[in-house]
Write a protein that holds these residues in place. Structure first.
Motif, short mmCIF file in Angstrom:
data_model
loop_
_atom_site.label_atom_id
_atom_site.label_comp_id
_atom_site.label_asym_id
_atom_site.label_seq_id
_atom_site.Cartn_x
_atom_site.Cartn_y
_atom_site.Cartn_z
N ASP A 87 0.85 -1.19 0.00
CA ASP A 87 0.00 0.00 0.00
C ASP A 87 0.89 1.24 0.00
O ASP A 87 1.76 1.39 0.86
CB ASP A 87 -0.89 -0.04 1.25
CG ASP A 87 -2.00 0.99 1.23
OD1 ASP A 87 -1.86 2.02 0.53
OD2 ASP A 87 -3.00 0.77 1.94
N HIS A 147 0.17 4.05 0.88
CA HIS A 147 -0.17 4.99 1.96
C HIS A 147 1.03 5.25 2.87
O HIS A 147 1.24 6.39 3.31
CB HIS A 147 -1.33 4.43 2.79
CG HIS A 147 -1.64 5.27 4.00
ND1 HIS A 147 -2.05 6.58 3.91
CD2 HIS A 147 -1.56 4.99 5.34
CE1 HIS A 147 -2.22 7.07 5.14
NE2 HIS A 147 -1.93 6.14 6.01
N ARG A 152 -0.89 -4.79 -0.13
CA ARG A 152 -2.17 -4.54 -0.77
C ARG A 152 -2.99 -5.84 -0.68
O ARG A 152 -2.44 -6.94 -0.62
CB ARG A 152 -1.99 -4.13 -2.22
CG ARG A 152 -1.26 -2.79 -2.36
CD ARG A 152 -1.28 -2.28 -3.80
NE ARG A 152 -2.65 -1.99 -4.22
CZ ARG A 152 -3.30 -2.67 -5.15
NH1 ARG A 152 -2.74 -3.70 -5.74
NH2 ARG A 152 -4.53 -2.34 -5.47
N GLU A 154 -5.41 1.44 -7.73
CA GLU A 154 -5.52 2.16 -6.46
C GLU A 154 -4.29 1.89 -5.60
O GLU A 154 -4.36 1.14 -4.62
CB GLU A 154 -6.79 1.74 -5.72
CG GLU A 154 -7.18 2.64 -4.58
CD GLU A 154 -8.56 2.30 -4.01
OE1 GLU A 154 -8.87 2.79 -2.92
OE2 GLU A 154 -9.32 1.56 -4.66
N SER A 191 -4.43 3.14 -0.64
CA SER A 191 -5.78 2.74 -0.21
C SER A 191 -6.60 3.90 0.33
O SER A 191 -7.82 3.80 0.45
CB SER A 191 -5.68 1.65 0.86
OG SER A 191 -5.01 2.15 2.02
N ARG A 192 -5.93 5.02 0.66
CA ARG A 192 -6.65 6.17 1.22
C ARG A 192 -7.00 7.23 0.17
O ARG A 192 -7.63 8.22 0.51
CB ARG A 192 -5.81 6.84 2.32
CG ARG A 192 -5.20 5.89 3.34
CD ARG A 192 -6.23 5.25 4.24
NE ARG A 192 -5.62 4.32 5.16
CZ ARG A 192 -5.17 4.64 6.39
NH1 ARG A 192 -5.27 5.89 6.80
NH2 ARG A 192 -4.62 3.73 7.18
#
Length: 220
Positions: A22, A24, A94, A194, A197-198
């Protein structure tokens, strides 16, 4: 997205940040945590910190030093490695990336990680997420001296691992890197819909994108 022609794919080349992990963690570190700690450690306001950092980030984006912790530690006079540890709890896979990795390894595909991440960043992430067992090689662009955006990276990678671009799949979340791979001749390319994720889905331009790794396993 159409099913992948797995019978035409021998080698799977995978990015790490935003692709398997991810994004993020990285976005939060560089856009939130680092500016805050820069402000605290240099005795300036958060607004001033961002004003000082923004042009530096823009000047070096897409170059090898952009990904180098040693460079940023010296440039900002900050212990960047240690600051990364302060947010390391945000490092995460992810969804179903490990399911995908296990499936392609079982299928006998050659699986190689190629990342622009500095070796120290790679080591930190491998301590938090068990990725290494899935891969034949874990390659940092710093090993070659060129980021993946640069055509010379692909020449160095080919000389190193001797893969057939026409029978390779490459997944990455960065469009200039995918275009560089396409120019080198990598036949099967996927973006990531994506990576953070945020932040929701992103535009992947001319590239098909993976959203759910379970969808890629069909036909293996």
């Amino acid at each position: 997205m159409s099913p992948l022609p797995w019978h035409d794919i021998d080698t799977v080349l995978l990015d790490m940040d935003g692709t398997l992990l991810d994004l993020h963690f990285d976005n939060h570190f560089w856009l939130e945590h680092l500016p805050q700690r820069y402000a605290e450690l240099h005795g300036v306001s958060r607004v001033m910190a961002e004003l000082e950092l923004k042009p530096l980030f823009e000047r070096h984006a897409g170059q090898l030093q952009w990904y180098c912790l040693d460079f940023w530690s010296a440039e900002l006079n900050l212990p960047v490695r240690e600051l990364k540890l302060e947010t390391a709890h945000l490092i995460a896979l992810r969804p179903d990336a490990d399911t995908f990795l296990a499936a392609i390894k079982r299928a006998g595909k050659r699986v190689v990680l190629i990342t622009n991440a500095h070796r120290d960043s790679l080591s930190l992430k491998l301590e938090k997420v068990e990725l290494a067992p899935y891969f034949e090689r874990l390659i940092s662009s710093h090993d070659y001296g060129f980021p993946k955006e640069n055509p010379q990276f692909w020449d160095a990678l080919h000389a190193d691992i001797d893969f057939n671009p026409a029978r390779s799949l490459f997944i990455d979340d960065t469009l200039p890197i995918l275009r560089s791979a396409r120019n080198f001749g990598v036949a099967h390319l996927l973006a990531v819909s994506e990576p953070d994720s945020r932040q929701g889905p992103k535009d992947t331009a001319e590239f098909a994108a993976v959203g759910d790794y379970r969808d890629l396993i069909a036909g293996l």
